[in-house]
Motif scaffolding. Structure first.
Motif, PDB file in Angstrom:
ATOM      1  N   ALA A   1      23.603  24.211  14.512  1.00 12.23           N
ATOM      2  CA  ALA A   1      24.793  23.367  14.623  1.00 12.23           C
ATOM      3  C   ALA A   1      26.066  24.150  14.340  1.00 12.23           C
ATOM      4  O   ALA A   1      27.101  23.945  14.991  1.00 12.23           O
ATOM      5  CB  ALA A   1      24.677  22.180  13.665  1.00 12.23           C
ATOM      6  N   ILE A   2      26.021  25.057  13.371  1.00 10.57           N
ATOM      7  CA  ILE A   2      27.199  25.887  13.065  1.00 10.57           C
ATOM      8  C   ILE A   2      27.524  26.818  14.225  1.00 10.57           C
ATOM      9  O   ILE A   2      28.694  27.041  14.567  1.00 10.57           O
ATOM     10  CB  ILE A   2      26.958  26.680  11.769  1.00 10.57           C
ATOM     11  N   LEU A   3      26.497  27.361  14.859  1.00 15.73           N
ATOM     12  CA  LEU A   3      26.710  28.356  15.905  1.00 15.73           C
ATOM     13  C   LEU A   3      27.032  27.743  17.270  1.00 15.73           C
ATOM     14  O   LEU A   3      27.550  28.447  18.148  1.00 15.73           O
ATOM     15  CB  LEU A   3      25.472  29.239  16.041  1.00 15.73           C
ATOM     16  N   THR A   4      26.758  26.463  17.462  1.00 10.92           N
ATOM     17  CA  THR A   4      26.978  25.860  18.780  1.00 10.92           C
ATOM     18  C   THR A   4      28.439  25.920  19.219  1.00 10.92           C
ATOM     19  O   THR A   4      28.726  26.370  20.337  1.00 10.92           O
ATOM     20  CB  THR A   4      26.455  24.415  18.803  1.00 10.92           C
TER      21      THR A   4
ATOM     22  N   ILE B   1      26.963  20.526  21.704  1.00 11.10           N
ATOM     23  CA  ILE B   1      28.136  20.427  20.826  1.00 11.10           C
ATOM     24  C   ILE B   1      28.267  19.006  20.288  1.00 11.10           C
ATOM     25  O   ILE B   1      28.542  18.790  19.099  1.00 11.10           O
ATOM     26  CB  ILE B   1      29.403  20.852  21.575  1.00 11.10           C
ATOM     27  N   LEU B   2      28.070  18.020  21.149  1.00 11.93           N
ATOM     28  CA  LEU B   2      28.123  16.626  20.692  1.00 11.93           C
ATOM     29  C   LEU B   2      27.047  16.350  19.645  1.00 11.93           C
ATOM     30  O   LEU B   2      27.303  15.650  18.649  1.00 11.93           O
ATOM     31  CB  LEU B   2      27.953  15.684  21.885  1.00 11.93           C
ATOM     32  N   LEU B   3      25.853  16.897  19.857  1.00 11.15           N
ATOM     33  CA  LEU B   3      24.775  16.720  18.880  1.00 11.15           C
ATOM     34  C   LEU B   3      25.135  17.376  17.552  1.00 11.15           C
ATOM     35  O   LEU B   3      24.894  16.804  16.475  1.00 11.15           O
ATOM     36  CB  LEU B   3      23.485  17.310  19.438  1.00 11.15           C
ATOM     37  N   ALA B   4      25.720  18.577  17.605  1.00 12.57           N
ATOM     38  CA  ALA B   4      26.121  19.271  16.380  1.00 12.57           C
ATOM     39  C   ALA B   4      27.216  18.498  15.651  1.00 12.57           C
ATOM     40  O   ALA B   4      27.222  18.412  14.411  1.00 12.57           O
ATOM     41  CB  ALA B   4      26.601  20.686  16.717  1.00 12.57           C
ATOM     42  N   LEU B   5      28.150  17.911  16.396  1.00 13.64           N
ATOM     43  CA  LEU B   5      29.220  17.123  15.772  1.00 13.64           C
ATOM     44  C   LEU B   5      28.661  15.856  15.135  1.00 13.64           C
ATOM     45  O   LEU B   5      29.123  15.432  14.069  1.00 13.64           O
ATOM     46  CB  LEU B   5      30.281  16.775  16.822  1.00 13.64           C
ATOM     47  N   TRP B   6      27.701  15.247  15.766  1.00 12.57           N
ATOM     48  CA  TRP B   6      27.033  14.064  15.198  1.00 12.57           C
ATOM     49  C   TRP B   6      26.401  14.421  13.851  1.00 12.57           C
ATOM     50  O   TRP B   6      26.569  13.702  12.856  1.00 12.57           O
ATOM     51  CB  TRP B   6      25.981  13.586  16.180  1.00 12.57           C
ATOM     52  N   TYR B   7      25.708  15.526  13.825  1.00 11.37           N
ATOM     53  CA  TYR B   7      25.075  15.996  12.590  1.00 11.37           C
ATOM     54  C   TYR B   7      26.121  16.298  11.517  1.00 11.37           C
ATOM     55  O   TYR B   7      25.981  15.882  10.354  1.00 11.37           O
ATOM     56  CB  TYR B   7      24.258  17.249  12.916  1.00 11.37           C
ATOM     57  N   ALA B   8      27.195  16.994  11.904  1.00 10.11           N
ATOM     58  CA  ALA B   8      28.240  17.359  10.941  1.00 10.11           C
ATOM     59  C   ALA B   8      28.933  16.122  10.381  1.00 10.11           C
ATOM     60  O   ALA B   8      29.251  16.058   9.178  1.00 10.11           O
ATOM     61  CB  ALA B   8      29.256  18.288  11.610  1.00 10.11           C
TER      62      ALA B   8
ATOM     63  N   ALA C   1      17.389  15.828  18.988  1.00  8.61           N
ATOM     64  CA  ALA C   1      17.112  17.108  18.325  1.00  8.61           C
ATOM     65  C   ALA C   1      15.786  17.692  18.793  1.00  8.61           C
ATOM     66  O   ALA C   1      15.651  18.915  18.935  1.00  8.61           O
ATOM     67  CB  ALA C   1      17.103  16.912  16.811  1.00  8.61           C
ATOM     68  N   ALA C   2      14.798  16.827  19.043  1.00  6.90           N
ATOM     69  CA  ALA C   2      13.502  17.312  19.531  1.00  6.90           C
ATOM     70  C   ALA C   2      13.641  17.912  20.925  1.00  6.90           C
ATOM     71  O   ALA C   2      13.005  18.925  21.243  1.00  6.90           O
ATOM     72  CB  ALA C   2      12.490  16.163  19.535  1.00  6.90           C
ATOM     73  N   VAL C   3      14.481  17.304  21.764  1.00 13.24           N
ATOM     74  CA  VAL C   3      14.694  17.801  23.129  1.00 13.24           C
ATOM     75  C   VAL C   3      15.574  19.046  23.128  1.00 13.24           C
ATOM     76  O   VAL C   3      15.472  19.896  24.019  1.00 13.24           O
ATOM     77  CB  VAL C   3      15.311  16.683  23.999  1.00 13.24           C
ATOM     78  N   ALA C   4      16.432  19.172  22.117  1.00 10.55           N
ATOM     79  CA  ALA C   4      17.403  20.274  22.085  1.00 10.55           C
ATOM     80  C   ALA C   4      16.723  21.636  22.103  1.00 10.55           C
ATOM     81  O   ALA C   4      17.277  22.596  22.666  1.00 10.55           O
ATOM     82  CB  ALA C   4      18.290  20.145  20.843  1.00 10.55           C
ATOM     83  N   GLY C   5      15.550  21.751  21.486  1.00  9.02           N
ATOM     84  CA  GLY C   5      14.866  23.042  21.485  1.00  9.02           C
ATOM     85  C   GLY C   5      14.510  23.498  22.885  1.00  9.02           C
ATOM     86  O   GLY C   5      14.799  24.626  23.286  1.00  9.02           O
ATOM     87  N   VAL C   6      13.902  22.595  23.664  1.00  8.56           N
ATOM     88  CA  VAL C   6      13.547  22.926  25.046  1.00  8.56           C
ATOM     89  C   VAL C   6      14.801  23.166  25.873  1.00  8.56           C
ATOM     90  O   VAL C   6      14.875  24.107  26.673  1.00  8.56           O
ATOM     91  CB  VAL C   6      12.700  21.794  25.661  1.00  8.56           C
ATOM     92  N   ALA C   7      15.811  22.318  25.675  1.00  8.50           N
ATOM     93  CA  ALA C   7      17.052  22.449  26.443  1.00  8.50           C
ATOM     94  C   ALA C   7      17.740  23.781  26.178  1.00  8.50           C
ATOM     95  O   ALA C   7      18.282  24.407  27.106  1.00  8.50           O
ATOM     96  CB  ALA C   7      17.994  21.292  26.095  1.00  8.50           C
ATOM     97  N   SER C   8      17.719  24.234  24.943  1.00  8.06           N
ATOM     98  CA  SER C   8      18.376  25.500  24.631  1.00  8.06           C
ATOM     99  C   SER C   8      17.634  26.678  25.251  1.00  8.06           C
ATOM    100  O   SER C   8      18.252  27.674  25.648  1.00  8.06           O
ATOM    101  CB  SER C   8      18.508  25.679  23.119  1.00  8.06           C
ATOM    102  N   VAL C   9      16.299  26.594  25.349  1.00  5.65           N
ATOM    103  CA  VAL C   9      15.543  27.642  26.051  1.00  5.65           C
ATOM    104  C   VAL C   9      15.933  27.664  27.530  1.00  5.65           C
ATOM    105  O   VAL C   9      16.067  28.730  28.141  1.00  5.65           O
ATOM    106  CB  VAL C   9      14.029  27.438  25.887  1.00  5.65           C
ATOM    107  N   VAL C  10      16.136  26.479  28.110  1.00  7.09           N
ATOM    108  CA  VAL C  10      16.582  26.399  29.503  1.00  7.09           C
ATOM    109  C   VAL C  10      17.934  27.085  29.671  1.00  7.09           C
ATOM    110  O   VAL C  10      18.174  27.787  30.671  1.00  7.09           O
ATOM    111  CB  VAL C  10      16.655  24.927  29.956  1.00  7.09           C
ATOM    112  N   THR C  11      18.841  26.925  28.715  1.00  9.13           N
ATOM    113  CA  THR C  11      20.151  27.580  28.826  1.00  9.13           C
ATOM    114  C   THR C  11      20.014  29.097  28.791  1.00  9.13           C
ATOM    115  O   THR C  11      20.761  29.804  29.484  1.00  9.13           O
ATOM    116  CB  THR C  11      21.101  27.129  27.703  1.00  9.13           C
ATOM    117  N   VAL C  12      19.081  29.610  27.988  1.00  5.40           N
ATOM    118  CA  VAL C  12      18.853  31.054  27.956  1.00  5.40           C
ATOM    119  C   VAL C  12      18.377  31.547  29.319  1.00  5.40           C
ATOM    120  O   VAL C  12      18.858  32.565  29.842  1.00  5.40           O
ATOM    121  CB  VAL C  12      17.848  31.422  26.852  1.00  5.40           C
ATOM    122  N   GLU C  13      17.432  30.828  29.911  1.00  9.16           N
ATOM    123  CA  GLU C  13      16.950  31.183  31.248  1.00  9.16           C
ATOM    124  C   GLU C  13      18.100  31.147  32.255  1.00  9.16           C
ATOM    125  O   GLU C  13      18.254  32.052  33.087  1.00  9.16           O
ATOM    126  CB  GLU C  13      15.844  30.226  31.688  1.00  9.16           C
TER     127      GLU C  13
END
Length: 487
Positions: free
Chosen positions: A236-239, A345-352, A371-383
């Protein structure tokens, strides 16, 4: 005959299987890289918390994550080694001509790889065999070794995007090589920091996502709360930091690789007041079909002004730019990456917001679903990031110095397709074994946590990682006392 078909007819038959094989192995390997680069740091953060607060749950999490880290590293050895061989086997033209210029990056990555292997071995061995703080400090170099490996790979890739540090002799071969300039190219800084932060962010969301699933299934103990909070806080800090770095690298591409920028943004004619297309498909005649058109936004994003002139694809000959299909692929990859990043970013702001208001996790199940989906989604962004980088540079393997078709192996297409099939089979087996091992560890840990006597007896991680091991039952077969009272 249209432009794409004409260019395809002029390329060697082995180019397509070589590209597909490289794309498959790179796309497979990159799914492991976030955990390889960032899991050591996340593990050490949990380890530090456990020591500082005398929290056995945090120490248990750190130890279990270190086991996953070791298994992931072992799988990464296989996929990384295959990639190393493929550079020489599939692209001998590039390695033969340019290896002396940019090859140091691969050397740095190899040294970092061996160093990381040694440090992981020490860290794993140190549980309950070293003093707690000594063990922790011996693990601190692990993230640095991982970042050094990323340094080597990004140095090589950034050189391919903005090559420098050499001059060409009359025969077209590089001479007067400057290693420093070849490593620290104009794109090195933007690429390295964007990549490094992406790895930590992705690993944070992936690890937190595992515990978010447990939370949704009713496991709301200290173990799952801590397993979620530490990695998710890192992510969340790094997003928002990554959002700024992503904007910076896009501007750097605009300045240093204008044709790649044109491909990513589907800009056909050089002009000002250029619109932004969200998704959409570039046609052979330069028009864009489908997608959402936002007037003038592309010029604003490129230069913070509607008067910013953006170079178009038509400014260079057809054989010096990506095809319409390649531009569309790069464009979609970039838009998917940017869309997911904005949602994160919206998810990180919600958490903050929830943490600032109540010093507690959000209570909505939708937050933990996201948050459970965010892990898979972030791998997709790397690809998608790698697709944007590599496809957008076409047809160049060394930007404006060597085409991909000039670097490809002379090996026949049939042999390369056969090799492709073999590699796919091996990777399916390797990743299947990786998944089986991780699931087996998870099952064993759950049995240990549930208090199963058999699991506790078989699982050396069922108790606190530091201190003497439990005393064996009197007369237990196969037990032997070691010095210091440990088994």
């Amino acid at each position: 005959m249209n432009t794409a078909a004409h260019l395809l007819a002029d390329t060697p038959a082995q180019l397509l299987p070589a590209r597909e094989l490289m794309a498959f192995t790179l796309a497979s390997h990159i799914t492991l890289v976030p955990l390889g680069v960032a899991l050591p740091l996340i593990t050490l953060l949990m380890h530090y918390r456990g020591l500082r607060r005398a929290d056995p749950v945090a120490l248990l999490l750190a130890r279990r994550w270190s086991a996953v880290m070791a298994v992931q590293f072992a799988v990464g050895i296989v996929t990384g080694t295959v990639l190393s061989f493929e550079f020489g086997l599939l692209w001998p033209g590039m390695m033969g001509r340019w290896g002396d210029v940019f090859g140091l990056g691969f050397g740095v990555e190899a040294w970092a790889f061996f160093l990381e292997a040694i440090l992981i071995a020490i860290y794993l061995y140190g549980w309950r065999r070293l003093k707690p703080w000594t063990h922790f400090w011996l693990g601190v170099p692990l993230p640095l070794a991982a970042l050094m490996g990323a340094f080597g790979i990004i140095a090589a890739n950034s050189w391919m995007n903005t090559p420098q540090g050499f001059t060409l002799d009359p025969a077209g071969r590089p001479v007067n090589v400057s290693v420093q300039q070849a490593i620290f190219t104009p794109m090195f800084g933007p690429q390295y920091w964007h990549f490094a932060v992406a790895m930590f962010l992705t690993a944070g969301y992936v690890v937190a996502g595992v515990y978010a699933v447990g939370w949704l299934r009713g496991r709301r103990d200290h173990y799952h709360r801590l397993g979620f909070t530490v990695p998710f806080t890192v992510a969340a800090i790094l997003t928002p930091v990554q959002f700024v770095l992503g904007d910076n690298i896009a501007r750097q591409i605009f300045q240093k690789q204008p044709i790649k920028f044109a491909a990513v943004e589907l800009v056909w004619e050089t002009d000002t007041h250029v619109p932004e297309y969200l998704f959409g498909r570039l046609q052979e005649d330069g028009s864009v079909k489908g997608g959402l058109k936002i007037p003038q936004l592309d010029s604003v994003l490129a230069g913070l002004s509607t008067d910013t002139q953006v170079t178009g694809l038509s400014s260079v000959p057809a054989d010096d730019r990506p095809t319409a299909l390649q531009a569309t692929i790069a464009h979609w990859a970039f838009d998917i990456m940017a869309t997911i990043g904005s949602v994160l970013i919206l998810l990180a702001l919600w958490y903050a917001w929830c943490w600032w208001r109540r010093r507690d996790l959000p209570r909505s199940r939708w937050f933990f679903r996201s948050a459970a989906v965010a892990g898979v989604a972030s791998v997709v962004t790397v690809e998608c990031g790698w697709i944007t980088t590599e496809v957008g540079r076409q047809p160049w393997i060394v930007y404006q110095n060597m085409r991909v078709s000039e670097a490809v192996t002379p090996t026949g297409a049939a042999s390369l397709w056969t090799m492709f099939g073999v590699v796919v089979t091996v990777y399916v087996l390797v990743f299947g074994a990786f998944l089986a091992v991780v699931l087996k560890m998870r099952t064993r840990w759950r049995l240990a946590d549930s208090g199963s006597g058999q699991a506790a007896a078989e699982d050396p991680e069922a108790d606190t990682p530091y201190g003497p091991r439990p005393e064996p039952a009197a007369g237990a077969p196969g037990t032997r006392r070691a010095p210091g009272g440990e088994l």
